[in-house]
Design a protein around this motif. Sequence first.
Motif, PDB file in Angstrom:
ATOM      1  N   ASN A  61       4.157  29.753 -51.209  1.00 34.68           N
ATOM      2  CA  ASN A  61       5.115  29.564 -52.297  1.00 34.68           C
ATOM      3  C   ASN A  61       4.678  28.576 -53.362  1.00 34.68           C
ATOM      4  O   ASN A  61       5.498  28.088 -54.137  1.00 34.68           O
ATOM      5  N   ILE A  62       3.412  28.252 -53.409  1.00 33.99           N
ATOM      6  CA  ILE A  62       2.887  27.422 -54.496  1.00 33.99           C
ATOM      7  C   ILE A  62       1.945  28.308 -55.302  1.00 33.99           C
ATOM      8  O   ILE A  62       0.887  28.699 -54.813  1.00 33.99           O
ATOM      9  N   ASP A  63       2.356  28.621 -56.507  1.00 33.95           N
ATOM     10  CA  ASP A  63       1.578  29.553 -57.321  1.00 33.95           C
ATOM     11  C   ASP A  63       0.471  28.858 -58.095  1.00 33.95           C
ATOM     12  O   ASP A  63      -0.616  29.410 -58.261  1.00 33.95           O
ATOM     13  N   VAL A  64       0.752  27.653 -58.592  1.00 35.24           N
ATOM     14  CA  VAL A  64      -0.214  26.914 -59.406  1.00 35.24           C
ATOM     15  C   VAL A  64      -0.148  25.442 -59.016  1.00 35.24           C
ATOM     16  O   VAL A  64       0.938  24.900 -58.810  1.00 35.24           O
ATOM     17  N   ARG A  65      -1.323  24.821 -58.927  1.00 35.05           N
ATOM     18  CA  ARG A  65      -1.415  23.374 -58.724  1.00 35.05           C
ATOM     19  C   ARG A  65      -2.099  22.778 -59.951  1.00 35.05           C
ATOM     20  O   ARG A  65      -3.056  23.359 -60.459  1.00 35.05           O
ATOM     21  N   VAL A  66      -1.610  21.616 -60.388  1.00 41.05           N
ATOM     22  CA  VAL A  66      -2.126  20.985 -61.604  1.00 41.05           C
ATOM     23  C   VAL A  66      -2.455  19.523 -61.316  1.00 41.05           C
ATOM     24  O   VAL A  66      -1.661  18.813 -60.674  1.00 41.05           O
ATOM     25  N   TRP A  67      -3.627  19.086 -61.803  1.00 46.41           N
ATOM     26  CA  TRP A  67      -4.065  17.697 -61.706  1.00 46.41           C
ATOM     27  C   TRP A  67      -4.320  17.159 -63.107  1.00 46.41           C
ATOM     28  O   TRP A  67      -4.560  17.936 -64.036  1.00 46.41           O
ATOM     29  N   PRO A  68      -4.364  15.843 -63.265  1.00 47.40           N
ATOM     30  CA  PRO A  68      -4.708  15.285 -64.583  1.00 47.40           C
ATOM     31  C   PRO A  68      -6.117  15.709 -64.999  1.00 47.40           C
ATOM     32  O   PRO A  68      -6.937  16.089 -64.162  1.00 47.40           O
ATOM     33  N   PRO A 110      -3.764  14.736 -53.913  1.00 52.22           N
ATOM     34  CA  PRO A 110      -2.532  15.513 -54.123  1.00 52.22           C
ATOM     35  C   PRO A 110      -2.368  15.888 -55.593  1.00 52.22           C
ATOM     36  O   PRO A 110      -2.730  15.125 -56.486  1.00 52.22           O
ATOM     37  N   PRO A 111      -1.819  17.067 -55.847  1.00 48.71           N
ATOM     38  CA  PRO A 111      -1.643  17.505 -57.230  1.00 48.71           C
ATOM     39  C   PRO A 111      -0.594  16.682 -57.972  1.00 48.71           C
ATOM     40  O   PRO A 111       0.305  16.097 -57.369  1.00 48.71           O
ATOM     41  N   LEU A 112      -0.726  16.670 -59.271  1.00 48.77           N
ATOM     42  CA  LEU A 112       0.264  16.047 -60.141  1.00 48.77           C
ATOM     43  C   LEU A 112       1.532  16.908 -60.168  1.00 48.77           C
ATOM     44  O   LEU A 112       2.640  16.407 -60.045  1.00 48.77           O
ATOM     45  N   ILE A 113       1.331  18.225 -60.291  1.00 47.22           N
ATOM     46  CA  ILE A 113       2.441  19.183 -60.373  1.00 47.22           C
ATOM     47  C   ILE A 113       2.146  20.375 -59.468  1.00 47.22           C
ATOM     48  O   ILE A 113       1.022  20.875 -59.443  1.00 47.22           O
ATOM     49  N   ILE A 114       3.167  20.825 -58.748  1.00 41.87           N
ATOM     50  CA  ILE A 114       3.071  22.118 -58.077  1.00 41.87           C
ATOM     51  C   ILE A 114       4.086  23.040 -58.756  1.00 41.87           C
ATOM     52  O   ILE A 114       5.176  22.604 -59.127  1.00 41.87           O
ATOM     53  N   ILE A 115       3.691  24.290 -58.919  1.00 44.81           N
ATOM     54  CA  ILE A 115       4.499  25.217 -59.713  1.00 44.81           C
ATOM     55  C   ILE A 115       4.844  26.466 -58.915  1.00 44.81           C
ATOM     56  O   ILE A 115       3.982  27.056 -58.263  1.00 44.81           O
ATOM     57  N   GLN A 116       6.099  26.850 -59.004  1.00 41.09           N
ATOM     58  CA  GLN A 116       6.588  28.111 -58.450  1.00 41.09           C
ATOM     59  C   GLN A 116       6.988  28.990 -59.635  1.00 41.09           C
ATOM     60  O   GLN A 116       7.796  28.577 -60.470  1.00 41.09           O
ATOM     61  N   CYS A 117       6.389  30.154 -59.751  1.00 40.13           N
ATOM     62  CA  CYS A 117       6.675  31.087 -60.842  1.00 40.13           C
ATOM     63  C   CYS A 117       7.642  32.156 -60.359  1.00 40.13           C
ATOM     64  O   CYS A 117       7.452  32.720 -59.282  1.00 40.13           O
ATOM     65  N   ALA A 153       2.857  15.868 -54.013  1.00 45.92           N
ATOM     66  CA  ALA A 153       2.749  16.023 -55.466  1.00 45.92           C
ATOM     67  C   ALA A 153       3.730  15.082 -56.156  1.00 45.92           C
ATOM     68  O   ALA A 153       4.743  14.677 -55.570  1.00 45.92           O
ATOM     69  N   LYS A 154       3.422  14.745 -57.394  1.00 51.57           N
ATOM     70  CA  LYS A 154       4.312  13.872 -58.179  1.00 51.57           C
ATOM     71  C   LYS A 154       5.580  14.598 -58.581  1.00 51.57           C
ATOM     72  O   LYS A 154       6.659  14.024 -58.589  1.00 51.57           O
ATOM     73  N   THR A 155       5.438  15.862 -58.971  1.00 51.33           N
ATOM     74  CA  THR A 155       6.585  16.625 -59.448  1.00 51.33           C
ATOM     75  C   THR A 155       6.388  18.109 -59.192  1.00 51.33           C
ATOM     76  O   THR A 155       5.278  18.564 -58.913  1.00 51.33           O
ATOM     77  N   GLY A 156       7.469  18.837 -59.319  1.00 52.48           N
ATOM     78  CA  GLY A 156       7.426  20.283 -59.198  1.00 52.48           C
ATOM     79  C   GLY A 156       7.932  20.910 -60.484  1.00 52.48           C
ATOM     80  O   GLY A 156       8.586  20.248 -61.299  1.00 52.48           O
ATOM     81  N   LEU A 157       7.643  22.183 -60.649  1.00 56.46           N
ATOM     82  CA  LEU A 157       8.090  22.913 -61.835  1.00 56.46           C
ATOM     83  C   LEU A 157       8.385  24.350 -61.438  1.00 56.46           C
ATOM     84  O   LEU A 157       7.568  24.988 -60.771  1.00 56.46           O
ATOM     85  N   ILE A 158       9.547  24.823 -61.841  1.00 55.27           N
ATOM     86  CA  ILE A 158       9.889  26.225 -61.679  1.00 55.27           C
ATOM     87  C   ILE A 158       9.727  26.872 -63.051  1.00 55.27           C
ATOM     88  O   ILE A 158      10.346  26.445 -64.018  1.00 55.27           O
ATOM     89  N   VAL A 159       8.863  27.868 -63.121  1.00 54.75           N
ATOM     90  CA  VAL A 159       8.632  28.604 -64.364  1.00 54.75           C
ATOM     91  C   VAL A 159       9.257  29.978 -64.162  1.00 54.75           C
ATOM     92  O   VAL A 159       8.895  30.694 -63.230  1.00 54.75           O
ATOM     93  N   THR A 160      10.202  30.330 -65.037  1.00 56.90           N
ATOM     94  CA  THR A 160      10.930  31.581 -64.846  1.00 56.90           C
ATOM     95  C   THR A 160      11.230  32.294 -66.156  1.00 56.90           C
ATOM     96  O   THR A 160      11.432  31.644 -67.186  1.00 56.90           O
ATOM     97  N   THR A 161      11.251  33.611 -66.085  1.00 59.23           N
ATOM     98  CA  THR A 161      11.659  34.414 -67.236  1.00 59.23           C
ATOM     99  C   THR A 161      13.174  34.473 -67.335  1.00 59.23           C
ATOM    100  O   THR A 161      13.714  35.066 -68.254  1.00 59.23           O
ATOM    101  N   SER A 162      13.839  33.849 -66.401  1.00 65.25           N
ATOM    102  CA  SER A 162      15.301  33.807 -66.374  1.00 65.25           C
ATOM    103  C   SER A 162      15.745  32.356 -66.596  1.00 65.25           C
ATOM    104  O   SER A 162      15.295  31.713 -67.536  1.00 65.25           O
TER     105      SER A 162
END
Length: 169
Positions: A77-84, A92-99, A123-132
């Motif tokens: 359930n982690i689609d994208v991981r982002v680091w500085p 650990p990633p800066l952001i984990i993203i669920q699309c 991770a420092k934070t999470g992000l939900i990216v959605t078309t809704s």
Amino acid sequence: CREIEWKDTVELEMLFKSERLETQYGTFFDQRFIDYLHRNYGDIGEIHWRQFEALTAEFFKREGLEVELGPGRNDENIDVRVWPKDGNMAEPPLIIIQCKRQKEKVDKVVLKALYADLLDQKAKTGLIVTTSELSPGAWNVRKARSYPIGTAERKSIKKWIDKMRKPGL
């Protein structure tokens, strides 16, 4: 800015029906698809879910961050991981993203699962990216529990695409 002449074509059908992430003009997502979506944003909810994940990864890569796009399936359930920028991807990633490319609102189960993953990944934070958008219940849980999770909903994704589009369009 530099003008690029496309040397080949890409089948538009790939954007809507394929998990394959082949790109000649971009790291994760082809610039020609970005240009198409800039002109036809109403189609964003119809693109293949894997292409939506790649679009998200492409945005963060172009923002100068280190990005890892998950395998698409069995990704925990982690689609994208982002680091500085120039970050150590072993840390650990800066952001984990669920699309979530979907029409229905994103419910609190998705939010809670991402929070659990955030803790597990440190991770420092999470992000939900959605078309809704988030459901009212998800918004309430996020606020009440002070989850460090942001959202990029349909309007935000439109801004991403506008920013990434080929100059002059």
